[in-house]
Design a protein around this motif. Structure first.
Motif, PDB file in Angstrom:
ATOM      1  N   ASN A  26      59.879  31.305 -43.475  1.00 56.69           N
ATOM      2  CA  ASN A  26      59.548  31.026 -42.081  1.00 56.69           C
ATOM      3  C   ASN A  26      60.823  31.117 -41.252  1.00 56.69           C
ATOM      4  OD1 ASN A  26      56.863  30.457 -42.692  1.00 56.69           O
ATOM      5  ND2 ASN A  26      57.255  28.265 -42.965  1.00 56.69           N
ATOM      6  N   ILE A  27      60.731  31.745 -40.092  1.00 52.32           N
ATOM      7  CA  ILE A  27      61.858  31.803 -39.155  1.00 52.32           C
ATOM      8  C   ILE A  27      61.326  31.446 -37.770  1.00 52.32           C
ATOM      9  CG2 ILE A  27      63.662  33.208 -38.099  1.00 52.32           C
ATOM     10  CD1 ILE A  27      63.561  35.044 -40.539  1.00 52.32           C
ATOM     11  N   SER A  28      61.966  30.500 -37.131  1.00 55.03           N
ATOM     12  CA  SER A  28      61.581  30.120 -35.778  1.00 55.03           C
ATOM     13  C   SER A  28      62.811  30.092 -34.883  1.00 55.03           C
ATOM     14  CB  SER A  28      60.890  28.744 -35.768  1.00 55.03           C
ATOM     15  OG  SER A  28      61.722  27.754 -36.357  1.00 55.03           O
ATOM     16  N   ASP A  29      62.560  30.150 -33.586  1.00 51.77           N
ATOM     17  CA  ASP A  29      63.644  29.978 -32.620  1.00 51.77           C
ATOM     18  C   ASP A  29      63.359  28.690 -31.873  1.00 51.77           C
ATOM     19  OD1 ASP A  29      66.031  31.278 -31.195  1.00 51.77           O
ATOM     20  OD2 ASP A  29      64.736  30.670 -29.556  1.00 51.77           O
ATOM     21  N   GLU A  30      64.233  27.702 -32.033  1.00 54.05           N
ATOM     22  CA  GLU A  30      63.960  26.359 -31.520  1.00 54.05           C
ATOM     23  C   GLU A  30      65.078  25.891 -30.601  1.00 54.05           C
ATOM     24  OE1 GLU A  30      62.663  23.598 -34.510  1.00 54.05           O
ATOM     25  OE2 GLU A  30      61.674  25.175 -35.690  1.00 54.05           O
ATOM     26  N   GLY A  31      65.072  26.448 -29.398  1.00 51.78           N
ATOM     27  CA  GLY A  31      66.076  26.051 -28.424  1.00 51.78           C
ATOM     28  C   GLY A  31      66.000  24.593 -28.044  1.00 51.78           C
ATOM     29  N   LYS A  40      69.127  18.992 -32.495  1.00 50.89           N
ATOM     30  CA  LYS A  40      70.469  19.282 -32.998  1.00 50.89           C
ATOM     31  C   LYS A  40      71.169  20.393 -32.208  1.00 50.89           C
ATOM     32  CE  LYS A  40      70.531  16.363 -36.456  1.00 50.89           C
ATOM     33  NZ  LYS A  40      71.482  15.218 -36.487  1.00 50.89           N
ATOM     34  N   ASN A  41      70.441  21.051 -31.333  1.00 50.96           N
ATOM     35  CA  ASN A  41      71.037  22.101 -30.504  1.00 50.96           C
ATOM     36  C   ASN A  41      71.665  21.458 -29.275  1.00 50.96           C
ATOM     37  OD1 ASN A  41      71.749  24.440 -29.162  1.00 50.96           O
ATOM     38  ND2 ASN A  41      69.653  24.999 -28.600  1.00 50.96           N
ATOM     39  N   VAL A  42      72.955  21.170 -29.358  1.00 46.25           N
ATOM     40  CA  VAL A  42      73.619  20.417 -28.290  1.00 46.25           C
ATOM     41  C   VAL A  42      73.826  21.256 -27.031  1.00 46.25           C
ATOM     42  CG1 VAL A  42      74.780  18.879 -29.907  1.00 46.25           C
ATOM     43  CG2 VAL A  42      75.933  20.956 -29.174  1.00 46.25           C
ATOM     44  N   GLY A  43      73.624  22.567 -27.126  1.00 47.32           N
ATOM     45  CA  GLY A  43      73.777  23.424 -25.951  1.00 47.32           C
ATOM     46  C   GLY A  43      72.450  23.802 -25.328  1.00 47.32           C
ATOM     47  N   ALA A  44      71.411  23.004 -25.565  1.00 39.89           N
ATOM     48  CA  ALA A  44      70.058  23.362 -25.128  1.00 39.89           C
ATOM     49  C   ALA A  44      69.875  23.175 -23.625  1.00 39.89           C
ATOM     50  CB  ALA A  44      69.032  22.518 -25.876  1.00 39.89           C
ATOM     51  N   THR A  60      62.091  26.622 -21.675  1.00 41.38           N
ATOM     52  CA  THR A  60      62.489  26.944 -23.043  1.00 41.38           C
ATOM     53  C   THR A  60      61.384  26.500 -23.992  1.00 41.38           C
ATOM     54  OG1 THR A  60      64.815  26.649 -22.482  1.00 41.38           O
ATOM     55  CG2 THR A  60      64.250  26.551 -24.815  1.00 41.38           C
ATOM     56  N   GLN A  61      61.050  27.350 -24.955  1.00 35.10           N
ATOM     57  CA  GLN A  61      59.973  27.036 -25.892  1.00 35.10           C
ATOM     58  C   GLN A  61      60.417  27.295 -27.314  1.00 35.10           C
ATOM     59  OE1 GLN A  61      56.484  29.369 -24.341  1.00 35.10           O
ATOM     60  NE2 GLN A  61      57.784  29.366 -22.524  1.00 35.10           N
ATOM     61  N   ASN A  62      59.886  26.493 -28.240  1.00 35.87           N
ATOM     62  CA  ASN A  62      60.093  26.746 -29.658  1.00 35.87           C
ATOM     63  C   ASN A  62      59.066  27.774 -30.108  1.00 35.87           C
ATOM     64  OD1 ASN A  62      62.116  24.851 -29.652  1.00 35.87           O
ATOM     65  ND2 ASN A  62      60.855  23.208 -30.515  1.00 35.87           N
ATOM     66  N   PRO A  88      67.767  35.140 -28.623  1.00 35.41           N
ATOM     67  CA  PRO A  88      67.358  33.880 -29.250  1.00 35.41           C
ATOM     68  C   PRO A  88      68.273  32.738 -28.847  1.00 35.41           C
ATOM     69  CG  PRO A  88      68.500  35.265 -30.839  1.00 35.41           C
ATOM     70  CD  PRO A  88      68.351  36.086 -29.595  1.00 35.41           C
ATOM     71  N   ASP A  89      67.760  31.510 -29.018  1.00 36.45           N
ATOM     72  CA  ASP A  89      68.534  30.321 -28.668  1.00 36.45           C
ATOM     73  C   ASP A  89      69.127  29.639 -29.904  1.00 36.45           C
ATOM     74  OD1 ASP A  89      68.137  30.379 -25.866  1.00 36.45           O
ATOM     75  OD2 ASP A  89      66.132  29.530 -26.112  1.00 36.45           O
ATOM     76  N   TRP A  90      68.264  29.284 -30.874  1.00 35.56           N
ATOM     77  CA  TRP A  90      68.687  28.429 -31.986  1.00 35.56           C
ATOM     78  C   TRP A  90      67.761  28.716 -33.168  1.00 35.56           C
ATOM     79  CZ3 TRP A  90      72.680  25.243 -33.044  1.00 35.56           C
ATOM     80  CH2 TRP A  90      72.525  24.224 -33.964  1.00 35.56           C
TER      81      TRP A  90
END
Length: 462
Positions: free
Chosen positions: A288-293, A297-301, A311-313, A353-355
């Motif tokens: 599984n691969i997701s982009d979770e901005g 834990k993403n401190v730059g969100a 922004t959406q996961n 992508p974000d994260w």
């Protein structure tokens, strides 16, 4: 020397003032449709060398991108760093002039979600520090790292940074987005050398929303442990090996081929995927691969993208199947879906992508359940970090050839590899995954477990 970030609690961008100026100048110019994205950043950074200051920097950057639609629905775009009244007036004039050359048949629109509710993100804005304070902290970290082992003679590349960032999006239909955040980071890259051996090096990075919580001690420990483990090295034979990617290395590889999930790249013919690739099996079924901005834990969100879309996961790969893509307003319109919040505003709207978060599907089994990084396996290569990503990856073809830092592991004993290159095809790699470890590890660039891949081509270098 005591320079600090200008009061980070105070906004550098005022959306009310900017909105009033744009309304005034658009009305004067008979422009009824416009939007604007702006950002501001203030940061200070220090570098040291053998206990002395090497480089001290402080900067403040402002930027604005303005789009206007003329009566023929042609779009003109201009960018400026001058956010004064006069600067915005000139930007408006420039955008209007540029609109005369816009493509009437391919005109971007406002995001349909530019005024929808945002996910609530309330990052704590850290108190600012002076350059003297950062310098003192980095000097101490450098000394502690060098003192961890007699062979470590220097930390040639290092840096401690404190930043404050703001982002705004407003448009003529009443969209009004504004968010700010702070971020601190440390980078340590040390060098060691033993008699009659080549110099070896290793590094570590840590990022946090504020300096007080930045885990400098673990960055020192990681850098030292890696470097010490590379002192005893040997060359390896060119062959096909069982490879275990660390979370950092696997994220580097996936990020290098993120055009697979990028709708803009697909439309432009710069991706391995096609417009009809959704629903295709592109990897083993348990990936599984997701982009979770929006991941905590993403401190730059940021809560919205360059077009004001929340922004959406996004779940990109589910059970090995390509399920969704990253979209801007324009690509979403072409695909008949909603924008995903991954657009950057510019002369040509980009998508990125974000994260990235890599995980193991609970509903599927590994190809090889016996593999585990904790077990003793006869021989495998542990790849820790990939290099030369920009020159060694052909994203539209799927091929890569990348130097790496890592170890060859025999009967549980790790020996650093003197120099080697890993090469392959990303789709073959994804279909050759034997095992995805259960434990997900947070890195500065995303989240991933260790991933095992069979029959990878490794070229040893004498």
């Amino acid at each position: 020397m005591n320079k600090s970030i200008t009061n980070p609690k105070k906004s550098a961008l005022d959306p009310i003032i900017l909105n009033k100026l744009l309304e005034k100048y658009s009305e004067e110019s008979s422009i009824k449709k416009w939007d604007m994205g702006a950002s501001s950043s203030s940061d200070i950074s220090v570098q040291v060398q053998q206990g002395n200051a090497k480089q001290l920097k402080g900067s403040q950057r402002n930027s604005m991108t303005l789009r206007v639609w003329n009566k023929n629905n042609q779009v003109g775009i201009t960018s400026t760093s001058d956010l004064t009244s006069e600067g915005i007036k000139k930007a408006m004039k420039g955008a209007i002039e540029a609109s005369l050359f816009g493509n009437e048949k391919d005109s971007p629109e406002f995001s349909s979600l530019a005024k929808s509710e945002l996910e609530e993100i309330n990052p704590e804005i850290s108190n600012s520090h002076t350059i003297d304070q950062l310098l003192s902290i980095l000097k101490k970290a450098e000394k502690e790292l060098i003192d961890t082992h007699k062979s470590i003679d220097s930390v040639p590349y290092n840096g401690l940074n404190e930043s404050y960032m703001e982002r705004i999006y407003i448009n003529s239909e009443g969209a009004n987005r504004h968010m700010k955040l702070s971020q601190s980071s440390i980078y340590l890259y040390a060098k060691a050398e033993e008699q009659n051996k080549k110099p070896r090096s290793a590094g570590g990075i840590r990022i946090n929303s504020n300096l007080e919580e930045l885990d400098i001690d673990s960055c020192i420990s990681e850098t030292s442990d890696k470097l010490i483990s590379h002192l005893d090295y040997k060359s390896i034979e060119t062959n096909k090996y069982l490879v275990c990617f660390t979370p950092e290395a696997f994220l580097q590889l996936i990020s290098a081929f993120s055009s697979m999930f990028n709708a803009r790249s697909i439309i432009d013919g710069l991706s391995l995927m096609k417009e009809d690739s959704l629903g295709n099996q592109i990897s083993v079924p348990n990936l599984n691969i997701s982009d979770e901005g929006l991941h905590p834990k993403n401190v730059g969100a940021f809560s919205f993208d360059g077009e004001g879309t929340p922004t959406q996961n996004i779940q990109l790969v589910t059970n090995g199947i390509l399920t969704q893509l990253l979209h801007s307003e324009a690509t979403a319109r072409k695909f008949g879906v909603r924008p995903t919040g991954h657009a950057g505003l510019g002369a040509k709207v980009s998508v990125s992508p974000d994260w990235l978060v890599v995980s193991k599907s609970e509903s599927e089994m590994d190809k090889d359940e016996s593999l585990s990084i904790k077990n003793t396996i006869k021989e495998y290569i542990l790849i820790d970090e990939l290099s030369a990503i920009h020159s060694g990856v052909k994203a539209s073809q799927g091929s890569f050839s990348l130097p790496f830092d890592g170890w060859i592991v025999n009967d549980g004993k790790k020996t650093s590899i003197e120099a080697a290159t890993v090469a392959g095809d990303i789709l073959k790699v994804l279909s050759s995954i034997l095992k995805i470890e259960d434990e997900q590890i947070v890195t500065h660039q995303g989240i991933s477990p260790h991933v095992w891949v069979e029959n990878m081509s490794i070229t040893g270098e004498a």
